[in-house]
Structure formats: C-alpha cells, structure tokens
Motif scaffolding. Structure first.
Motif, PDB file in Angstrom:
ATOM      1  N   ALA A 111      28.722  38.374  46.835  1.00 11.93           N
ATOM      2  CA  ALA A 111      29.786  38.866  47.709  1.00 11.93           C
ATOM      3  C   ALA A 111      30.865  37.806  47.829  1.00 11.93           C
ATOM      4  O   ALA A 111      30.618  36.617  47.647  1.00 11.93           O
ATOM      5  CB  ALA A 111      29.231  39.211  49.089  1.00 11.93           C
ATOM      6  N   GLY A 112      32.068  38.268  48.158  1.00 13.77           N
ATOM      7  CA  GLY A 112      33.202  37.357  48.317  1.00 13.77           C
ATOM      8  C   GLY A 112      34.475  38.077  47.937  1.00 13.77           C
ATOM      9  O   GLY A 112      34.554  38.654  46.850  1.00 13.77           O
ATOM     10  N   ALA A 113      35.455  38.064  48.822  1.00 17.13           N
ATOM     11  CA  ALA A 113      36.665  38.849  48.599  1.00 17.13           C
ATOM     12  C   ALA A 113      37.407  38.438  47.326  1.00 17.13           C
ATOM     13  O   ALA A 113      37.800  39.277  46.519  1.00 17.13           O
ATOM     14  CB  ALA A 113      37.597  38.728  49.809  1.00 17.13           C
ATOM     15  N   GLU A 114      37.581  37.131  47.146  1.00 15.14           N
ATOM     16  CA  GLU A 114      38.341  36.667  45.970  1.00 15.14           C
ATOM     17  C   GLU A 114      37.585  36.938  44.678  1.00 15.14           C
ATOM     18  O   GLU A 114      38.179  37.349  43.674  1.00 15.14           O
ATOM     19  CB  GLU A 114      38.658  35.174  46.106  1.00 15.14           C
ATOM     20  N   SER A 115      36.272  36.715  44.680  1.00 17.82           N
ATOM     21  CA  SER A 115      35.493  36.999  43.475  1.00 17.82           C
ATOM     22  C   SER A 115      35.465  38.496  43.195  1.00 17.82           C
ATOM     23  O   SER A 115      35.466  38.918  42.031  1.00 17.82           O
ATOM     24  CB  SER A 115      34.076  36.439  43.592  1.00 17.82           C
ATOM     25  N   ASN A 116      35.459  39.322  44.248  1.00 19.73           N
ATOM     26  CA  ASN A 116      35.542  40.767  44.039  1.00 19.73           C
ATOM     27  C   ASN A 116      36.823  41.147  43.302  1.00 19.73           C
ATOM     28  O   ASN A 116      36.808  41.933  42.348  1.00 19.73           O
ATOM     29  CB  ASN A 116      35.511  41.499  45.387  1.00 19.73           C
ATOM     30  N   VAL A 117      37.950  40.612  43.767  1.00 18.85           N
ATOM     31  CA  VAL A 117      39.235  40.922  43.125  1.00 18.85           C
ATOM     32  C   VAL A 117      39.236  40.424  41.678  1.00 18.85           C
ATOM     33  O   VAL A 117      39.706  41.112  40.775  1.00 18.85           O
ATOM     34  CB  VAL A 117      40.398  40.306  43.926  1.00 18.85           C
ATOM     35  N   ALA A 118      38.696  39.233  41.463  1.00 19.03           N
ATOM     36  CA  ALA A 118      38.651  38.678  40.112  1.00 19.03           C
ATOM     37  C   ALA A 118      37.835  39.562  39.179  1.00 19.03           C
ATOM     38  O   ALA A 118      38.250  39.864  38.051  1.00 19.03           O
ATOM     39  CB  ALA A 118      38.071  37.263  40.154  1.00 19.03           C
ATOM     40  N   ILE A 119      36.669  39.999  39.637  1.00 17.12           N
ATOM     41  CA  ILE A 119      35.799  40.847  38.813  1.00 17.12           C
ATOM     42  C   ILE A 119      36.461  42.193  38.541  1.00 17.12           C
ATOM     43  O   ILE A 119      36.454  42.697  37.414  1.00 17.12           O
ATOM     44  CB  ILE A 119      34.433  41.029  39.493  1.00 17.12           C
ATOM     45  N   ALA A 120      37.058  42.787  39.582  1.00 14.79           N
ATOM     46  CA  ALA A 120      37.712  44.085  39.406  1.00 14.79           C
ATOM     47  C   ALA A 120      38.852  43.992  38.403  1.00 14.79           C
ATOM     48  O   ALA A 120      39.022  44.878  37.550  1.00 14.79           O
ATOM     49  CB  ALA A 120      38.216  44.601  40.747  1.00 14.79           C
ATOM     50  N   LEU A 121      39.643  42.916  38.459  1.00 12.11           N
ATOM     51  CA  LEU A 121      40.740  42.741  37.501  1.00 12.11           C
ATOM     52  C   LEU A 121      40.218  42.511  36.086  1.00 12.11           C
ATOM     53  O   LEU A 121      40.778  43.028  35.114  1.00 12.11           O
ATOM     54  CB  LEU A 121      41.626  41.568  37.936  1.00 12.11           C
ATOM     55  N   ALA A 122      39.134  41.752  35.970  1.00 11.12           N
ATOM     56  CA  ALA A 122      38.555  41.519  34.644  1.00 11.12           C
ATOM     57  C   ALA A 122      38.065  42.829  34.033  1.00 11.12           C
ATOM     58  O   ALA A 122      38.247  43.083  32.840  1.00 11.12           O
ATOM     59  CB  ALA A 122      37.419  40.503  34.733  1.00 11.12           C
ATOM     60  N   ARG A 123      37.455  43.674  34.841  1.00  6.69           N
ATOM     61  CA  ARG A 123      36.979  44.963  34.330  1.00  6.69           C
ATOM     62  C   ARG A 123      38.130  45.865  33.899  1.00  6.69           C
ATOM     63  O   ARG A 123      37.976  46.709  33.023  1.00  6.69           O
ATOM     64  CB  ARG A 123      36.131  45.672  35.389  1.00  6.69           C
ATOM     65  N   LEU A 124      39.290  45.668  34.511  1.00  9.46           N
ATOM     66  CA  LEU A 124      40.474  46.444  34.135  1.00  9.46           C
ATOM     67  C   LEU A 124      41.190  45.849  32.928  1.00  9.46           C
ATOM     68  O   LEU A 124      42.223  46.359  32.501  1.00  9.46           O
ATOM     69  CB  LEU A 124      41.427  46.547  35.317  1.00  9.46           C
ATOM     70  N   GLY A 125      40.649  44.747  32.383  1.00  9.45           N
ATOM     71  CA  GLY A 125      41.156  44.213  31.130  1.00  9.45           C
ATOM     72  C   GLY A 125      42.062  43.006  31.233  1.00  9.45           C
ATOM     73  O   GLY A 125      42.723  42.653  30.251  1.00  9.45           O
ATOM     74  N   HIS A 126      42.078  42.323  32.378  1.00  7.87           N
ATOM     75  CA  HIS A 126      42.968  41.181  32.555  1.00  7.87           C
ATOM     76  C   HIS A 126      42.210  39.856  32.432  1.00  7.87           C
ATOM     77  O   HIS A 126      41.009  39.783  32.665  1.00  7.87           O
ATOM     78  CB  HIS A 126      43.647  41.265  33.924  1.00  7.87           C
ATOM     79  N   ASP A 127      42.948  38.804  32.091  1.00 10.31           N
ATOM     80  CA  ASP A 127      42.389  37.448  32.040  1.00 10.31           C
ATOM     81  C   ASP A 127      42.474  36.852  33.444  1.00 10.31           C
ATOM     82  O   ASP A 127      43.561  36.705  34.000  1.00 10.31           O
ATOM     83  CB  ASP A 127      43.172  36.575  31.054  1.00 10.31           C
TER      84      ASP A 127
END
Length: 306
Positions: free
Chosen positions: A23-39
């Motif tokens: 859990a963690g807000a920033e890591s959540n955003v990072a993971i969600a962006l990575a799954r959407l195809g971003h570095d």
C-alpha cells in the motif's frame, strides 16, 4: 507499507487470517501509470528487512524503476491493516511511526533523476509523515518547478496522520506551486470550507494552480483551467469490492492522458475509468488496468492512443 488485508469481515479482534499486499499512494500511482504503458520511477525509503525487500520486489515487478529507493538499516518498514465490513469503506490502521519511509530526507533525493522527468507527482501523505519528509517534498517540488517539470499533487488528507490545523497551511502552500491538483469534495470542505466543485476549482486556480481535477466519486469529476471547464460523468460500479486506491487510479489515469496529449475531457474520462476499475478488485493496487483493459472498459479502441 506492507498491507495486511483480512480474509473475513468484522472487527480485527475476531480476524485470524490476512492476505499480504502493498500500500502507498505514490506507489499506487506509479504502478497504475506503468500498467498504462509509461516509464515511471519511485522514490522511497524502506527498512532493511523482509517487508522492505517484498515491497521493492513487487513494485519493480510492476515495471516501476526502484533504483532510487534507499534502504534504511536503522528503521523498519511500515505496516497497514484494513478492517472490512460488508459494502462499506474499510477502516485502516497505520503502524508507521518512525518507519523507514518517515525518515526519508532531502539527502535521499536524486535531483538529476527528477530533472529527467516530465511530471513529478507528490501527495499530502508524505507531507504528513515527519518534518524530514515534508522538507524532502518541498525540495523536490521546488527543484521540479525550477526545471520546468510539471508538478501534480493529491492532497490525500489523512487525519490519522496529522490534524487539519497542521495540514491546511502546508497543503495550501504546496498547491501554490502545483500545476495539477486532485482534490476530493471532502478535502475541499476541510481546506476551503466548501465542497462545491466550482468554488474549489476557482480557489485553487486563484492560488496559481493551472489545472484542478476535482474527484466526485461515482459521479465523475469536474476539471477546470483558466480557460476551460469540463464536467465528466463517471462509471457506475454496482458493488465495489474495495474503494481504497480509486483516487490514486484517477490521478494516474489523468496524468496518462496528459502524457498522451489527450484533451481535458478525454483525460477526465480516462481518469474516471481507471479509478472505477480500481474498485473492482480487493486491494489497493491490484485492480489497476492495462491500457487495453481500460479501453475495453470504456468501450473504445482507437482514439485514446492518438
């Protein structure tokens, strides 16, 4: 943090089995962006323990660069327990005082790494953890602004971490340096005394923020810049499995749209869809979709990748 999710509902005193996740807000955003195809890269500080190794491994496995994560041999990795009741938002219990992450300092930042980014995303949770983490957030934001990097900010007010009297001046100060802010209506009420999306947007724009994307839950979002306003309808999820992480998914979807050069309305549609899909799965980050999955959820195939 490591998240322990109960395998049954009811008060924790009667729960005996838990599933382990992160859990963690920033890591959540990072993971969600990575799954959407971003570095994506993630800054944090983890304990030199098995929980820290677990978090780093999971986030790295999701395609997020964890090369700037610092390992702390003096302090442990933080923990979080959920308490679940049927069809209502879960209670959360933090065990993170003096954790490794709460001891993150300015010296733990790699400013050259930030210089290579297009967007720096921060939240009010890191501001709340300690004076050291607060200084680190300010340094990162000031550096990003000086180097023409977009700054996005989710207030993520957690009154279990600090009082609103302490949170309000700090959060409003950061918002003055923010390009994109993601308030909820409840946060608008706490910070500004109003839960009216138009009044929230006007107030934050007047502070210098360029884009305000107010989260309205299942109703969608209200997005405003100095020159444009958009009311974007949300997606209905009849029986959400877990609402924690939906706001982080919203932020990631919106930032993905910005990176893809989508219109303001399309950014809102993508944000609403990712946030809605996050509620379909139990866990903070497990429900974040890939780009193909969110396109199918939205009923589109082509224009989102233009």
């Amino acid at each position: 943090m490591v998240l322990f999710n109960p395998d049954s509902t009811g008060p924790l005193r009667y729960v005996h089995n838990f599933s382990k996740s992160i859990a963690g807000a920033e890591s959540n955003v990072a993971i969600a962006l990575a799954r959407l195809g971003h570095d994506v890269g993630w800054f944090s500080k983890l304990g030199n323990d098995e929980f820290g190794s677990y978090i780093k491994s999971i986030i790295r496995g999701e395609g997020v660069d964890v090369s700037r994560v610092v390992v702390d041999s003096e302090n442990n990795t933080g923990l979080l327990f959920k308490e679940r009741f049927a069809h209502v938002d879960p209670n959360v219990y933090y065990y993170r005082k003096n954790s490794a992450a709460s001891n993150m300092t300015i010296e733990d930042l790699d400013l050259d790494y930030i210089r290579s980014a297009k967007i720096l995303h921060v939240t009010g949770i890191t501001l709340a953890l300690s004076e050291n983490t607060r200084q680190a957030v300010y340094k990162a934001v000031e550096f990003a602004k000086a180097n023409n990097i977009l700054v996005s900010f989710d207030p993520n007010i957690r009154l279990k971490l600090w009082s609103i009297d302490k949170a309000r001046p700090t959060i409003l100060d950061i918002i003055q340096m923010t390009d994109i802010v993601f308030p909820g209506k409840e946060e608008g009420k706490l910070l500004l005394g109003t839960d009216n999306p138009k009044q929230i947007s006007e107030a934050f724009l007047n502070m210098g923020c360029k884009t305000v994307a107010t989260k309205l839950g299942k109703e969608g979002c209200y997005i405003t810049t100095k020159h444009q306003s958009e009311e974007v309808r949300g997606y209905t999820v009849e029986k959400p499995e877990d609402t924690v992480g939906a706001g982080d998914g919203f932020a990631a979807g919106f930032l993905s749209g910005i990176l893809k050069g989508l219109s303001l309305r399309e950014c809102g549609q993508l944000a609403n869809a990712v946030g809605a899909m996050a509620t379909l799965v139990r866990g903070d980050m497990e429900g974040f979709p890939t780009l193909d999955q969110v396109k199918k959820f939205m009923g589109i195939e082509e224009h989102i990748e233009r």
